[in-house]
Design an enzyme around this catalytic site. Sequence first.
Site, PDB file in Angstrom:
ATOM      1  N   ASP A  13       0.807  -1.227   0.000  1.00 53.02           N
ATOM      2  CA  ASP A  13       0.000   0.000   0.000  1.00 53.02           C
ATOM      3  C   ASP A  13       0.839   1.275   0.000  1.00 53.02           C
ATOM      4  O   ASP A  13       0.415   2.308   0.503  1.00 53.02           O
ATOM      5  CB  ASP A  13      -0.966   0.027   1.212  1.00 53.02           C
ATOM      6  CG  ASP A  13      -1.902  -1.157   1.204  1.00 53.02           C
ATOM      7  OD1 ASP A  13      -2.253  -1.630   0.103  1.00 53.02           O
ATOM      8  OD2 ASP A  13      -2.275  -1.628   2.293  1.00 53.02           O
ATOM      9  N   LYS A  16       1.908   2.057  -5.057  1.00 50.98           N
ATOM     10  CA  LYS A  16       2.509   1.482  -6.278  1.00 50.98           C
ATOM     11  C   LYS A  16       1.620   1.729  -7.485  1.00 50.98           C
ATOM     12  O   LYS A  16       2.103   2.068  -8.567  1.00 50.98           O
ATOM     13  CB  LYS A  16       2.727  -0.043  -6.102  1.00 50.98           C
ATOM     14  CG  LYS A  16       3.701  -0.403  -5.006  1.00 50.98           C
ATOM     15  CD  LYS A  16       3.787  -1.903  -4.805  1.00 50.98           C
ATOM     16  CE  LYS A  16       2.511  -2.531  -4.294  1.00 50.98           C
ATOM     17  NZ  LYS A  16       2.106  -2.119  -2.940  1.00 50.98           N
ATOM     18  N   GLY A  40      -4.428  -4.440  -3.747  1.00 49.61           N
ATOM     19  CA  GLY A  40      -5.421  -3.406  -4.052  1.00 49.61           C
ATOM     20  C   GLY A  40      -4.664  -2.177  -4.469  1.00 49.61           C
ATOM     21  O   GLY A  40      -4.030  -1.528  -3.640  1.00 49.61           O
ATOM     22  N   HIS A  41      -4.645  -1.891  -5.761  1.00 45.52           N
ATOM     23  CA  HIS A  41      -3.864  -0.780  -6.297  1.00 45.52           C
ATOM     24  C   HIS A  41      -4.818   0.303  -6.789  1.00 45.52           C
ATOM     25  O   HIS A  41      -5.652   0.047  -7.655  1.00 45.52           O
ATOM     26  CB  HIS A  41      -2.955  -1.257  -7.436  1.00 45.52           C
ATOM     27  CG  HIS A  41      -1.919  -2.245  -6.984  1.00 45.52           C
ATOM     28  ND1 HIS A  41      -1.003  -2.810  -7.814  1.00 45.52           N
ATOM     29  CD2 HIS A  41      -1.656  -2.750  -5.751  1.00 45.52           C
ATOM     30  CE1 HIS A  41      -0.213  -3.629  -7.128  1.00 45.52           C
ATOM     31  NE2 HIS A  41      -0.601  -3.621  -5.875  1.00 45.52           N
ATOM     32  N   GLN A 225       2.051  -6.207  -3.180  1.00 42.66           N
ATOM     33  CA  GLN A 225       2.520  -6.287  -1.795  1.00 42.66           C
ATOM     34  C   GLN A 225       3.805  -5.451  -1.635  1.00 42.66           C
ATOM     35  O   GLN A 225       3.977  -4.480  -2.333  1.00 42.66           O
ATOM     36  CB  GLN A 225       2.732  -7.743  -1.340  1.00 42.66           C
ATOM     37  CG  GLN A 225       1.429  -8.530  -1.172  1.00 42.66           C
ATOM     38  CD  GLN A 225       0.818  -9.005  -2.474  1.00 42.66           C
ATOM     39  OE1 GLN A 225       1.463  -9.672  -3.252  1.00 42.66           O
ATOM     40  NE2 GLN A 225      -0.429  -8.673  -2.707  1.00 42.66           N
ATOM     41  N   THR A 306      -9.723  -4.954   1.798  1.00 47.59           N
ATOM     42  CA  THR A 306     -10.570  -5.472   2.887  1.00 47.59           C
ATOM     43  C   THR A 306     -11.259  -4.374   3.698  1.00 47.59           C
ATOM     44  O   THR A 306     -12.115  -4.677   4.527  1.00 47.59           O
ATOM     45  CB  THR A 306      -9.716  -6.311   3.867  1.00 47.59           C
ATOM     46  OG1 THR A 306      -8.652  -5.480   4.361  1.00 47.59           O
ATOM     47  CG2 THR A 306      -9.141  -7.539   3.189  1.00 47.59           C
ATOM     48  N   SER A 418       5.120  12.551  -4.186  1.00 43.57           N
ATOM     49  CA  SER A 418       3.758  12.880  -4.583  1.00 43.57           C
ATOM     50  C   SER A 418       3.039  13.532  -3.421  1.00 43.57           C
ATOM     51  O   SER A 418       3.309  13.263  -2.256  1.00 43.57           O
ATOM     52  CB  SER A 418       3.025  11.682  -5.177  1.00 43.57           C
ATOM     53  OG  SER A 418       2.568  10.817  -4.202  1.00 43.57           O
TER      54      SER A 418
HETATM   55  P1  GDP Z   1      -0.676   0.262  -3.538  1.00 39.60           P
HETATM   56  O1  GDP Z   1      -1.266  -0.994  -3.028  1.00 39.60           O
HETATM   57  O2  GDP Z   1       0.788   0.367  -3.248  1.00 39.60           O
HETATM   58  O3  GDP Z   1      -0.983   0.542  -4.975  1.00 39.60           O
HETATM   59  O4  GDP Z   1      -1.365   1.450  -2.694  1.00 39.60           O
HETATM   60  P2  GDP Z   1      -2.939   1.597  -2.388  1.00 39.60           P
HETATM   61  O5  GDP Z   1      -3.639   2.010  -3.625  1.00 39.60           O
HETATM   62  O6  GDP Z   1      -3.453   0.407  -1.662  1.00 39.60           O
HETATM   63  O7  GDP Z   1      -2.920   2.761  -1.315  1.00 39.60           O
HETATM   64  C1  GDP Z   1      -2.409   4.033  -1.597  1.00 39.60           C
HETATM   65  C2  GDP Z   1      -3.512   5.083  -1.413  1.00 39.60           C
HETATM   66  O8  GDP Z   1      -2.923   6.363  -1.339  1.00 39.60           O
HETATM   67  C3  GDP Z   1      -4.484   5.164  -2.577  1.00 39.60           C
HETATM   68  O9  GDP Z   1      -5.747   5.555  -2.100  1.00 39.60           O
HETATM   69  C4  GDP Z   1      -3.885   6.268  -3.458  1.00 39.60           C
HETATM   70  O10 GDP Z   1      -4.832   6.926  -4.282  1.00 39.60           O
HETATM   71  C5  GDP Z   1      -3.380   7.203  -2.392  1.00 39.60           C
HETATM   72  N1  GDP Z   1      -2.213   8.015  -2.755  1.00 39.60           N
HETATM   73  C6  GDP Z   1      -1.127   7.696  -3.511  1.00 39.60           C
HETATM   74  N2  GDP Z   1      -0.222   8.696  -3.505  1.00 39.60           N
HETATM   75  C7  GDP Z   1      -0.751   9.662  -2.716  1.00 39.60           C
HETATM   76  C8  GDP Z   1      -0.289  10.947  -2.277  1.00 39.60           C
HETATM   77  O11 GDP Z   1       0.814  11.392  -2.590  1.00 39.60           O
HETATM   78  N3  GDP Z   1      -1.106  11.640  -1.418  1.00 39.60           N
HETATM   79  C9  GDP Z   1      -2.323  11.178  -1.021  1.00 39.60           C
HETATM   80  N4  GDP Z   1      -3.057  11.909  -0.198  1.00 39.60           N
HETATM   81  N5  GDP Z   1      -2.777   9.978  -1.428  1.00 39.60           N
HETATM   82  C10 GDP Z   1      -2.007   9.239  -2.240  1.00 39.60           C
HETATM   83  P1  IMO Z   2      -0.853  -4.244  -2.186  1.00 40.69           P
HETATM   84  O1  IMO Z   2      -0.377  -4.821  -3.507  1.00 40.69           O
HETATM   85  C1  IMO Z   2      -1.051  -4.555   2.152  1.00 40.69           C
HETATM   86  C2  IMO Z   2      -1.034  -8.608   3.843  1.00 40.69           C
HETATM   87  C3  IMO Z   2      -2.284  -9.031   4.571  1.00 40.69           C
HETATM   88  C4  IMO Z   2      -1.667  -9.953   5.621  1.00 40.69           C
HETATM   89  C5  IMO Z   2      -0.547 -10.645   4.834  1.00 40.69           C
HETATM   90  C6  IMO Z   2      -0.911 -12.008   4.278  1.00 40.69           C
HETATM   91  O2  IMO Z   2      -2.148  -3.517  -2.261  1.00 40.69           O
HETATM   92  O3  IMO Z   2       0.254  -3.461  -1.562  1.00 40.69           O
HETATM   93  P2  IMO Z   2      -2.427 -12.754   2.218  1.00 40.69           P
HETATM   94  O4  IMO Z   2      -3.876 -12.533   1.949  1.00 40.69           O
HETATM   95  O5  IMO Z   2      -1.527 -12.221   1.155  1.00 40.69           O
HETATM   96  O6  IMO Z   2      -2.120 -14.181   2.566  1.00 40.69           O
HETATM   97  O7  IMO Z   2      -2.137 -11.921   3.571  1.00 40.69           O
HETATM   98  O8  IMO Z   2      -0.226  -9.774   3.766  1.00 40.69           O
HETATM   99  N1  IMO Z   2      -1.241  -8.124   2.448  1.00 40.69           N
HETATM  100  C7  IMO Z   2      -1.211  -6.829   2.094  1.00 40.69           C
HETATM  101  N2  IMO Z   2      -1.072  -5.726   2.831  1.00 40.69           N
HETATM  102  N3  IMO Z   2      -1.119  -4.470   0.806  1.00 40.69           N
HETATM  103  C8  IMO Z   2      -1.222  -5.580   0.045  1.00 40.69           C
HETATM  104  O9  IMO Z   2      -1.156  -5.558  -1.295  1.00 40.69           O
HETATM  105  C9  IMO Z   2      -1.308  -6.840   0.686  1.00 40.69           C
HETATM  106  N4  IMO Z   2      -1.448  -8.108   0.251  1.00 40.69           N
HETATM  107  C10 IMO Z   2      -1.381  -8.888   1.329  1.00 40.69           C
HETATM  108  O10 IMO Z   2      -2.937  -7.929   5.154  1.00 40.69           O
HETATM  109  O11 IMO Z   2      -1.063  -9.200   6.630  1.00 40.69           O
HETATM  110 MG    MG Z   3      -2.845  -1.639  -1.804  1.00 36.93          MG
END
Ligand code: GDP
Ligand code: IMO
Ligand code: MG
Length: 431
Positions: A13, A16, A40-41, A225, A306, A418
């Site tokens: 998270d 990416k 979850g991207h 991840q 989740t 960012s």
């Molecule tokens: P990922 O799993 O690494 O792709 O990250 P996620 O999408 O799960 O979580 C990142 C969250 O931060 C998302 O809601 C993005 O839209 C948001 N986000 C990314 N860069 C920034 C930023 O620079 N500032 C803010 N406020 N939100 C951001």
């Molecule tokens: P992105 O790509 C954050 C965490 C789960 C748990 C552990 C094992 O959005 O960064 P799993 O279901 O993979 O067996 O769970 O890994 N986890 C993540 N945490 N971002 C993710 O993906 C994750 N994918 C798995 O919360 O702790």
């Molecule tokens: Mg994510």
Amino acid sequence: MPLDIVIGTQWGDEGKGRIVDLLAAQADIVARFNGGDNAGHTVTVGNHTFKLHLIPSGIIHPHTVGVLGNGMVINPSSFLSEVEMLQNAGVQVGPDRLRISFAAHLITPAHRAMDLAQETARGSGNLGTTGRGIGPAYTGKVSRNGLRIEDMLNPVTFMKKVQAHVEEVNQILVGLYHTEPLDPRAVAREYTNCAHHIIPYISDTGLLLHQALQNGQRVLAEGAQGTLLDIDHGTYPYVTSSSAVAPAVYTGLGIGITPVDRVVGVTKAFQTRVGSGPFPTEVFGKTAERLRGTGKNPWDEFGTTTGRPRRVGWLDGVLLRYALRVNGVTELMMTKMDVLSGLTTLRLSVGYKAGDEAYQELPLGPANLSPFEPVYEELPGWEEDVTAVRRWTDLPPQARAYVRRIEDYCGVPVRRVSVGPERDQVVDVHN
Ligand code: GDP
Ligand code: IMO
Ligand code: MG
């Protein structure tokens, strides 16, 4: 060779999806090499917020082709719903723009049921998985008992294989975990129906990527991840079941050792974690509420997959430096600088201590964090809202000093920061 890699340097998270979306403007192919719909991207474009779980984040750019590599585990109904979600949002996706490796593994309802049963059995020691069946699907793969995407090509044998797989898992579900069995015939029917929709996407993606690289096309590999969730290099056993580090691109895409232009490490300006496991720089109380947000903003720290509140803390420099090392990161992108606005003092961990002993590096990697306490350096925060800043020199001096200190400490340049989730909310860091 025009290969770039984007990976998470923390516990996932990091943002990416948002960074891949930025870089995909210059890519021809964007390829996922690990994980499944546990990821979850999020990509924000104007009024649209796309939450992608399986389909590479580059897909929002109409000129790109998306690849789901052999290193992935794929829930076919999640995939088809995601295609539908994109189509409903006006993103044209179909087999012409998306390819699934024949060698990727399938996730079934039996894997998901096993995931939940195992988590329940772990009780208070649970891992906090996403419940998507990731662990059991990779277990099946490694024990040479898995179902591969290519199995879908032969409907008769596929039906039998799915049925046998569910029957086998049922024995464990009932015998060991005392839960309800699944209906093997119903699952086999559902998956055979699904196969018709998946077949047009199946391809030899290793060959496709090889040829693209040979022809000078730009390939962007999108990690899911993060390093600290990697099966080998993370906070084991509180990890996911796949390889989430940059070298896994080669096995997870089947392209051989290919020279890479950039290994882009994505880090948040602070630290988060969802699920169980050690988190030395975790904070609670008012600062935590400030970093996490209330859930009102789409970017507040609640899981994309989740909805769980994420644990939050100060940036852990020691773990970041470790992540840069195991990935071979060549440059960093730092997200969420805007979230730090308003904090009087920032903390950055620059070492660990256990009793009277001080450590600059983790003596035995991140799985053994419990004896250690972080050693913090304090840096001044800033009040200003930075979401409208687009030039490095317009960032508050304290924000620039924070970035510079991280670069100095880690020895890797921060290329961009960012300041919001939108495509243009990004600042190039000047040297
Ligand atoms: P990922 O799993 O690494 O792709 O990250 P996620 O999408 O799960 O979580 C990142 C969250 O931060 C998302 O809601 C993005 O839209 C948001 N986000 C990314 N860069 C920034 C930023 O620079 N500032 C803010 N406020 N939100 C951001
Ligand atoms: P992105 O790509 C954050 C965490 C789960 C748990 C552990 C094992 O959005 O960064 P799993 O279901 O993979 O067996 O769970 O890994 N986890 C993540 N945490 N971002 C993710 O993906 C994750 N994918 C798995 O919360 O702790
Ligand atoms: Mg994510």
